[in-house]
Design a protein around this motif. Structure first.
Motif, PDB file in Angstrom:
ATOM      1  N   ALA A   1       0.837  -1.208   0.000  1.00  0.00           N
ATOM      2  CA  ALA A   1       0.000   0.000   0.000  1.00  0.00           C
ATOM      3  C   ALA A   1       0.870   1.256   0.000  1.00  0.00           C
ATOM      4  CB  ALA A   1      -0.936  -0.007   1.197  1.00  0.00           C
ATOM      5  N   SER A   2       1.915   1.260   0.827  1.00  0.00           N
ATOM      6  CA  SER A   2       2.787   2.439   0.886  1.00  0.00           C
ATOM      7  C   SER A   2       3.640   2.552  -0.369  1.00  0.00           C
ATOM      8  CB  SER A   2       3.674   2.401   2.134  1.00  0.00           C
ATOM      9  OG  SER A   2       4.572   1.314   2.121  1.00  0.00           O
ATOM     10  N   THR A   3       3.925   1.421  -1.017  1.00  0.00           N
ATOM     11  CA  THR A   3       4.637   1.466  -2.307  1.00  0.00           C
ATOM     12  C   THR A   3       3.743   2.098  -3.363  1.00  0.00           C
ATOM     13  OG1 THR A   3       5.834  -0.565  -1.720  1.00  0.00           O
ATOM     14  CG2 THR A   3       5.901   0.107  -4.012  1.00  0.00           C
ATOM     15  N   LEU A   4       2.477   1.718  -3.372  1.00  0.00           N
ATOM     16  CA  LEU A   4       1.531   2.346  -4.300  1.00  0.00           C
ATOM     17  C   LEU A   4       1.438   3.839  -4.040  1.00  0.00           C
ATOM     18  CD1 LEU A   4      -0.632   2.087  -6.520  1.00  0.00           C
ATOM     19  CD2 LEU A   4      -2.296   1.552  -4.711  1.00  0.00           C
ATOM     20  N   GLY A   5       1.417   4.230  -2.761  1.00  0.00           N
ATOM     21  CA  GLY A   5       1.288   5.650  -2.412  1.00  0.00           C
ATOM     22  C   GLY A   5       2.522   6.476  -2.692  1.00  0.00           C
ATOM     23  N   THR A   6       3.669   5.828  -2.927  1.00  0.00           N
ATOM     24  CA  THR A   6       4.913   6.572  -3.189  1.00  0.00           C
ATOM     25  C   THR A   6       5.497   6.296  -4.573  1.00  0.00           C
ATOM     26  OG1 THR A   6       6.142   4.805  -2.045  1.00  0.00           O
ATOM     27  CG2 THR A   6       5.581   6.760  -0.765  1.00  0.00           C
ATOM     28  N   HIS A   7       4.948   5.295  -5.286  1.00  0.00           N
ATOM     29  CA  HIS A   7       5.483   4.933  -6.611  1.00  0.00           C
ATOM     30  C   HIS A   7       4.402   4.950  -7.695  1.00  0.00           C
ATOM     31  CE1 HIS A   7       8.447   3.247  -3.821  1.00  0.00           C
ATOM     32  NE2 HIS A   7       9.295   3.085  -4.819  1.00  0.00           N
TER      33      HIS A   7
ATOM     34  N   GLU B   1      -6.315   6.127 -16.321  1.00  0.00           N
ATOM     35  CA  GLU B   1      -6.701   6.668 -15.012  1.00  0.00           C
ATOM     36  C   GLU B   1      -5.463   6.833 -14.122  1.00  0.00           C
ATOM     37  OE1 GLU B   1      -9.609   7.686 -14.061  1.00  0.00           O
ATOM     38  OE2 GLU B   1     -10.951   6.840 -15.594  1.00  0.00           O
ATOM     39  N   SER B   2      -5.555   7.766 -13.188  1.00  0.00           N
ATOM     40  CA  SER B   2      -4.481   7.950 -12.208  1.00  0.00           C
ATOM     41  C   SER B   2      -4.433   6.768 -11.254  1.00  0.00           C
ATOM     42  CB  SER B   2      -4.712   9.235 -11.405  1.00  0.00           C
ATOM     43  OG  SER B   2      -3.833   9.298 -10.297  1.00  0.00           O
ATOM     44  N   ALA B   3      -3.224   6.355 -10.884  1.00  0.00           N
ATOM     45  CA  ALA B   3      -3.044   5.281  -9.905  1.00  0.00           C
ATOM     46  C   ALA B   3      -2.768   5.833  -8.515  1.00  0.00           C
ATOM     47  CB  ALA B   3      -1.904   4.362 -10.343  1.00  0.00           C
ATOM     48  N   ARG B   4      -2.845   7.152  -8.339  1.00  0.00           N
ATOM     49  CA  ARG B   4      -2.553   7.735  -7.021  1.00  0.00           C
ATOM     50  C   ARG B   4      -3.719   7.497  -6.068  1.00  0.00           C
ATOM     51  NH1 ARG B   4      -3.780  12.264  -4.027  1.00  0.00           N
ATOM     52  NH2 ARG B   4      -2.099  13.047  -2.658  1.00  0.00           N
ATOM     53  N   PRO B   5      -3.471   6.846  -4.926  1.00  0.00           N
ATOM     54  CA  PRO B   5      -4.525   6.736  -3.920  1.00  0.00           C
ATOM     55  C   PRO B   5      -4.794   8.098  -3.293  1.00  0.00           C
ATOM     56  CG  PRO B   5      -2.588   5.381  -3.355  1.00  0.00           C
ATOM     57  CD  PRO B   5      -2.211   6.239  -4.498  1.00  0.00           C
TER      58      PRO B   5
ATOM     59  N   ASN C   1      10.182   2.709   1.624  1.00  0.00           N
ATOM     60  CA  ASN C   1       9.234   3.758   1.229  1.00  0.00           C
ATOM     61  C   ASN C   1       9.321   5.021   2.063  1.00  0.00           C
ATOM     62  OD1 ASN C   1       8.249   2.259  -0.942  1.00  0.00           O
ATOM     63  ND2 ASN C   1       6.857   1.117   0.385  1.00  0.00           N
ATOM     64  N   GLU C   2       9.958   4.941   3.226  1.00  0.00           N
ATOM     65  CA  GLU C   2      10.200   6.169   3.982  1.00  0.00           C
ATOM     66  C   GLU C   2      11.158   7.097   3.228  1.00  0.00           C
ATOM     67  OE1 GLU C   2      13.651   3.562   5.383  1.00  0.00           O
ATOM     68  OE2 GLU C   2      11.620   3.332   4.576  1.00  0.00           O
TER      69      GLU C   2
ATOM     70  N   GLN D   1      10.993   7.435  -0.065  1.00  0.00           N
ATOM     71  CA  GLN D   1      10.331   7.782  -1.327  1.00  0.00           C
ATOM     72  C   GLN D   1       9.165   8.757  -1.162  1.00  0.00           C
ATOM     73  OE1 GLN D   1      11.961   6.703  -3.900  1.00  0.00           O
ATOM     74  NE2 GLN D   1      13.285   5.420  -2.618  1.00  0.00           N
ATOM     75  N   VAL D   2       8.950   9.243   0.043  1.00  0.00           N
ATOM     76  CA  VAL D   2       7.849  10.175   0.308  1.00  0.00           C
ATOM     77  C   VAL D   2       8.128  11.521  -0.346  1.00  0.00           C
ATOM     78  CG1 VAL D   2       6.623  11.456   2.119  1.00  0.00           C
ATOM     79  CG2 VAL D   2       7.219   9.039   2.459  1.00  0.00           C
ATOM     80  N   THR D   3       7.101  12.122  -0.945  1.00  0.00           N
ATOM     81  CA  THR D   3       7.188  13.472  -1.506  1.00  0.00           C
ATOM     82  C   THR D   3       5.977  14.270  -1.026  1.00  0.00           C
ATOM     83  OG1 THR D   3       5.878  13.049  -3.507  1.00  0.00           O
ATOM     84  CG2 THR D   3       8.237  12.483  -3.589  1.00  0.00           C
ATOM     85  N   THR D   4       5.907  15.498  -1.421  1.00  0.00           N
ATOM     86  CA  THR D   4       4.756  16.329  -1.054  1.00  0.00           C
ATOM     87  C   THR D   4       3.474  15.843  -1.731  1.00  0.00           C
ATOM     88  OG1 THR D   4       5.323  17.872  -2.837  1.00  0.00           O
ATOM     89  CG2 THR D   4       6.161  18.380  -0.632  1.00  0.00           C
ATOM     90  N   ASP D   5       3.599  14.957  -2.736  1.00  0.00           N
ATOM     91  CA  ASP D   5       2.432  14.432  -3.438  1.00  0.00           C
ATOM     92  C   ASP D   5       1.964  13.098  -2.861  1.00  0.00           C
ATOM     93  OD1 ASP D   5       0.491  14.860  -5.397  1.00  0.00           O
ATOM     94  OD2 ASP D   5       1.511  13.588  -6.851  1.00  0.00           O
ATOM     95  N   THR D   6       2.632  12.613  -1.827  1.00  0.00           N
ATOM     96  CA  THR D   6       2.188  11.389  -1.163  1.00  0.00           C
ATOM     97  C   THR D   6       0.855  11.666  -0.468  1.00  0.00           C
ATOM     98  OG1 THR D   6       4.490  10.715  -0.829  1.00  0.00           O
ATOM     99  CG2 THR D   6       2.835   9.652   0.553  1.00  0.00           C
ATOM    100  N   PRO D   7      -0.107  10.749  -0.567  1.00  0.00           N
ATOM    101  CA  PRO D   7      -1.438  11.036  -0.017  1.00  0.00           C
ATOM    102  C   PRO D   7      -1.483  11.065   1.506  1.00  0.00           C
ATOM    103  CG  PRO D   7      -1.336   8.814  -0.920  1.00  0.00           C
ATOM    104  CD  PRO D   7      -0.056   9.485  -1.311  1.00  0.00           C
ATOM    105  N   PRO D   8      -2.504  11.705   2.074  1.00  0.00           N
ATOM    106  CA  PRO D   8      -2.707  11.703   3.532  1.00  0.00           C
ATOM    107  C   PRO D   8      -2.680  10.272   4.068  1.00  0.00           C
ATOM    108  CG  PRO D   8      -4.282  13.157   2.472  1.00  0.00           C
ATOM    109  CD  PRO D   8      -3.568  12.434   1.370  1.00  0.00           C
TER     110      PRO D   8
END
Length: 306
Positions: free
Chosen positions: A163-169, A184-188, A228-229, A231-238
């Motif tokens: 899940a965190s890989t999806l949220g950062t990759h 479609e976007s894959a961003r959660p 994944n810690e 790979q976090v960016t400002t676009d990582t979801p809440p």
């Protein structure tokens, strides 16, 4: 009389049809990417919980609340199992039914496991399936009575890593697009990470998950990529994080490192660390007050900004 019987029969067929909507949805309509033909057969075992291994045909299982109860929110659920099996009901379908009781649509991901003989490049397969699953849900948002901007991911243990890989990759090109779903976007829109594996770094990671996903001889570049810690960016979801301090399988530092990175990147984050609970507690019904995490999650998601 005959007309009445025929009419009743037609009505029964109509009702049956309405309840037999497709609940198991294959992710890949044609060739599954990163897969080769082998003699391997998918294995389903039930010994207290349902364990699935050697996944050959990735799917999502659809669980929808009554239309009048629906909030429009949805979660893709990634069961854990150390990337060796899927705890399919314990951290999957049981969770989906609970989410439905809160008006949240749920989709349980049966993803390929990296040590399957049918998988060509091990570490790519789970993420390929997760990306495709999120896109499939978003593409069918109207059909599922959900909002395209309120589709998140929830993962447990190694499923929390996925899940965190999806949220950062989510922006990575993991396979060749084949249809409109892949547009479609894959961003959660949110992540809920429950006692998650986050890091692949020695001393922090869960070695079983790391070895299954990356292999015992993974190089530093691959280890960093799936830590994944990092790979976090400002676009990582809440993100919502739950962990127990006495987790002997997946150290609590996994969640703490993720929380620190999320805060550093100004990502809205909530974390709860329990003193006791161990690992793999699912709802935590027999683990003391750790079972309050479900109430905390509901409060959190109900206050998320769209």
């Amino acid at each position: 009389m005959k007309k009445s019987i025929i009419l009743s029969f037609i009505m029964l067929i109509s009702v049956a049809t309405s309840f037999s909507q497709e609940t198991i949805v294959p992710l890949w309509l044609n060739q599954v990417p990163n897969q080769q033909i082998t003699d391997e057969v998918e294995l389903v075992e039930s010994t207290g919980i349902i364990r699935i291994s050697k996944v050959q045909n990735p799917t999502i299982e659809v669980f929808l609340p009554a239309k009048n109860n629906a909030t429009g929110q949805a979660a893709l659920i990634c069961p854990g199992g150390g990337y060796g099996i899927l705890a399919y009901d314990w951290e999957g379908t049981d969770i989906a039914k609970w989410l439905n009781s809160k008006g949240i649509a749920a989709f349980v991901l049966k993803y390929r496991l990296p040590d399957s003989k049918s998988v060509i490049e091990s570490y790519k397969a789970p993420l390929q399936d997760a990306i495709r699953a999120l896109r499939t849900i978003r593409y069918n948002a109207k059909k599922y009575n959900i909002h395209k901007s309120q589709i998140g991911v929830m993962g447990f243990s190694a499923g929390g890593h996925l899940a965190s890989t999806l949220g950062t990759h989510f922006n990575e090109v993991m396979y060749t697009p084949s249809d409109r779903i892949d547009q479609e976007s894959a961003r959660p829109d949110f992540m809920a990470l429950i006692y998650p594996v986050i890091s692949m770094q020695n001393g922090v990671t869960h070695n079983g998950s790391k070895n299954h996903l990356l292999g015992k001889d993974a190089n530093a570049e691959l280890i960093d990529k799936f830590s994944n810690e990092l790979q976090v960016t400002t676009d990582t979801p809440p993100t919502f994080l739950i962990h127990a301090s006495d987790d002997k399988a997946v150290p609590v530092q996994n969640s703490m490192l993720m929380y620190s990175s999320l805060i550093k990147n100004s990502v809205s984050t909530e974390m709860h660390i329990y003193p006791k609970g161990g690992h793999g507690f699912s709802f935590g019904h027999k683990q003391g007050h750790v079972n309050s995490w479900t109430d905390l999650f509901c409060t959190w998601i109900n206050n998320l900004e769209e």
